[in-house]
Write an enzyme that holds these catalytic residues in place. Structure first.
Site, PDB file in Angstrom:
ATOM      1  N   SER A 162       0.877  -1.177   0.000  1.00  0.00           N
ATOM      2  CA  SER A 162       0.000   0.000   0.000  1.00  0.00           C
ATOM      3  C   SER A 162       0.912   1.224   0.000  1.00  0.00           C
ATOM      4  CB  SER A 162      -0.843   0.003   1.280  1.00  0.00           C
ATOM      5  OG  SER A 162      -1.413   1.271   1.517  1.00  0.00           O
ATOM      6  N   TYR A 175      -2.937  -1.277  10.473  1.00  0.00           N
ATOM      7  CA  TYR A 175      -2.861  -1.449   9.010  1.00  0.00           C
ATOM      8  C   TYR A 175      -1.531  -0.909   8.464  1.00  0.00           C
ATOM      9  CZ  TYR A 175      -4.313  -1.147   4.081  1.00  0.00           C
ATOM     10  OH  TYR A 175      -4.390  -1.283   2.710  1.00  0.00           O
TER      11      TYR A 175
HETATM   12  P1  NAD Z   1     -11.438  -5.954  -0.582  1.00  0.00           P
HETATM   13  O1  NAD Z   1     -12.058  -5.829   0.766  1.00  0.00           O
HETATM   14  O2  NAD Z   1     -12.290  -5.786  -1.788  1.00  0.00           O
HETATM   15  O3  NAD Z   1     -10.648  -7.323  -0.729  1.00  0.00           O
HETATM   16  C1  NAD Z   1      -9.930  -7.896   0.329  1.00  0.00           C
HETATM   17  C2  NAD Z   1      -9.967  -9.394   0.126  1.00  0.00           C
HETATM   18  O4  NAD Z   1      -9.198 -10.036   1.158  1.00  0.00           O
HETATM   19  C3  NAD Z   1     -11.390  -9.959   0.217  1.00  0.00           C
HETATM   20  O5  NAD Z   1     -11.562 -10.906  -0.788  1.00  0.00           O
HETATM   21  C4  NAD Z   1     -11.402 -10.600   1.594  1.00  0.00           C
HETATM   22  O6  NAD Z   1     -12.348 -11.643   1.716  1.00  0.00           O
HETATM   23  C5  NAD Z   1      -9.974 -11.112   1.632  1.00  0.00           C
HETATM   24  N1  NAD Z   1      -9.591 -11.535   2.979  1.00  0.00           N
HETATM   25  C6  NAD Z   1      -9.734 -10.860   4.145  1.00  0.00           C
HETATM   26  N2  NAD Z   1      -9.308 -11.618   5.165  1.00  0.00           N
HETATM   27  C7  NAD Z   1      -8.898 -12.795   4.633  1.00  0.00           C
HETATM   28  C8  NAD Z   1      -8.351 -13.982   5.182  1.00  0.00           C
HETATM   29  N3  NAD Z   1      -8.158 -14.130   6.495  1.00  0.00           N
HETATM   30  N4  NAD Z   1      -8.015 -14.982   4.324  1.00  0.00           N
HETATM   31  C9  NAD Z   1      -8.221 -14.872   2.994  1.00  0.00           C
HETATM   32  N5  NAD Z   1      -8.748 -13.774   2.432  1.00  0.00           N
HETATM   33  C10 NAD Z   1      -9.078 -12.746   3.248  1.00  0.00           C
HETATM   34  O7  NAD Z   1     -10.274  -4.854  -0.575  1.00  0.00           O
HETATM   35  P2  NAD Z   1      -9.149  -4.530  -1.687  1.00  0.00           P
HETATM   36  O8  NAD Z   1      -9.076  -3.059  -1.767  1.00  0.00           O
HETATM   37  O9  NAD Z   1      -9.365  -5.298  -2.927  1.00  0.00           O
HETATM   38  O10 NAD Z   1      -7.856  -5.028  -0.923  1.00  0.00           O
HETATM   39  C11 NAD Z   1      -6.944  -5.969  -1.459  1.00  0.00           C
HETATM   40  C12 NAD Z   1      -5.548  -5.668  -0.968  1.00  0.00           C
HETATM   41  O11 NAD Z   1      -5.130  -4.415  -1.499  1.00  0.00           O
HETATM   42  C13 NAD Z   1      -5.425  -5.560   0.553  1.00  0.00           C
HETATM   43  O12 NAD Z   1      -4.200  -6.154   0.965  1.00  0.00           O
HETATM   44  C14 NAD Z   1      -5.387  -4.070   0.781  1.00  0.00           C
HETATM   45  O13 NAD Z   1      -4.698  -3.725   1.969  1.00  0.00           O
HETATM   46  C15 NAD Z   1      -4.625  -3.621  -0.454  1.00  0.00           C
HETATM   47  N6  NAD Z   1      -4.794  -2.200  -0.775  1.00  0.00           N
HETATM   48  C16 NAD Z   1      -6.003  -1.708  -1.174  1.00  0.00           C
HETATM   49  C17 NAD Z   1      -6.093  -0.353  -1.486  1.00  0.00           C
HETATM   50  C18 NAD Z   1      -7.364   0.277  -1.969  1.00  0.00           C
HETATM   51  O14 NAD Z   1      -7.399   1.503  -2.112  1.00  0.00           O
HETATM   52  N7  NAD Z   1      -8.416  -0.472  -2.247  1.00  0.00           N
HETATM   53  C19 NAD Z   1      -4.974   0.478  -1.363  1.00  0.00           C
HETATM   54  C20 NAD Z   1      -3.776  -0.073  -0.933  1.00  0.00           C
HETATM   55  C21 NAD Z   1      -3.690  -1.413  -0.643  1.00  0.00           C
END
Ligand code: NAD
Length: 277
Positions: A162, A175
């Site tokens: 991130s 986080y």
């Molecule tokens: P999201 O909530 O759509 O997806 C997160 C996924 O992780 C979901 O499918 C959820 O079920 C899964 N998950 C959670 N706990 C879990 C576990 N114990 N075992 C297996 N799967 C699990 O959110 P996203 O934005 O798609 O996030 C995906 C990644 O990207 C994360 O690591 C998040 O920190 C990172 N991220 C997202 C953003 C953003 O702006 N959306 C920015 C920076 C980083």
């Protein structure tokens, strides 16, 4: 050194015959990455923890387009479930070439109000989950080695980090700590695994439009406030990250290891300084 174009200019399928495991692939960025990898020929394990309907839907999209995928439930913070998931992908496709450590979540609280459970849950899934999955992937990559017709590397690990790998975040210390930890985890294992021809990289997304940050974009007011932090003036989409993940996993990026690529529309450029100097 002579540069030559291939006689056939049509782009070959970048991940043809490669097997990828994407954690948290039923939603958001993970879904975008899984679809992008399937689009260029990878067979994909769609990992999910709770929502099997959503995971089945991703599998269906891939199969309807002629690709190969299956869904598998596992909590990435549980060692036995992670081991069973790797056994399943090897049983199904024979091996694994690409791991995308994507699963993650937030449990936000003011520092003084943060419970031990909020802390442990986020570190357990976001950071320990990447350790557990990467260790299983690395064991298989080392055991199998390079298969020249498939890839010049023995394996690729992409760690979803991130912008909070480098930007502190008040109210989200668990986080931000998990993402800072991913940065050093990724670099340390990249150094250790490089002699085995294994590449390890991070992707540092900025604001990507997914359920994790819905309150930051689902009203015009919230979106305008968010855009103040993004010099490029748009929110990112899961397929932006999907395209980067495909390229990083492909042999096109073979000389990249041990670094995080920030894909953030300039969020890490200290936008507050743009008119403040
Ligand atoms: P999201 O909530 O759509 O997806 C997160 C996924 O992780 C979901 O499918 C959820 O079920 C899964 N998950 C959670 N706990 C879990 C576990 N114990 N075992 C297996 N799967 C699990 O959110 P996203 O934005 O798609 O996030 C995906 C990644 O990207 C994360 O690591 C998040 O920190 C990172 N991220 C997202 C953003 C953003 O702006 N959306 C920015 C920076 C980083």
């Amino acid at each position: 050194m002579q540069y030559k174009l291939q006689a056939d200019m049509k782009q070959a399928k970048l991940l043809k015959d490669q097997v990828a495991l994407v954690t948290g692939a039923d939603s958001g960025i993970g879904k975008g990455v899984a679809l992008a990898m399937a689009q260029v020929g990878a067979k994909v394990l769609i990992n999910y923890v709770h929502n099997h309907y959503a995971a089945d839907e991703v599998v269906k999209i891939i199969k309807d387009a002629g690709g190969e995928a299956f869904a598998h439930q596992a909590d990435v913070s549980k060692e036995d479930e992670v081991k069973a998931m790797f056994a399943k992908i090897i049983e199904t496709y024979g091996t694994i070439d690409i791991l995308v450590n994507n699963a993650g979540l937030q449990k936000d609280a003011k520092f003084v109000d943060m419970t031990l459970d909020d802390w442990n849950t986020v570190i357990g899934i976001n950071l320990t989950g990447q350790f557990l999955c990467s260790r299983e992937a690395a064991k298989e990559f080392i055991k199998r080695g390079v298969v020249e017709d498939v890839s010049v590397a023995a394996g690729k690990i992409i760690c979803m980090s991130s912008v909070h790998e480098v930007i502190p975040w008040a109210g989200h210390v668990n986080y931000a700590t998990s993402k800072g930890g991913i940065g050093m985890f990724m670099k340390s294992i990249a150094q250790e695994l490089a002699p085995h021809k294994i590449r390890v990289m991070g992707i540092g997304p900025g604001a990507i439009q997914t359920p994790i940050n819905k309150e930051a974009w689902d009203t015009p007011q919230a979106l305008n406030k968010l855009l103040e932090l993004i010099p490029y003036n748009r929110i990112g989409q899961p397929d932006d990250i999907g395209k980067l993940a495909v390229w990083l996993a492909s042999d096109e990026a073979d000389y990249i290891t041990g670094t995080t690529i920030f894909m953030d529309g300039g969020m890490t450029l200290y936008p507050g300084f743009a008119d403040n100097g």
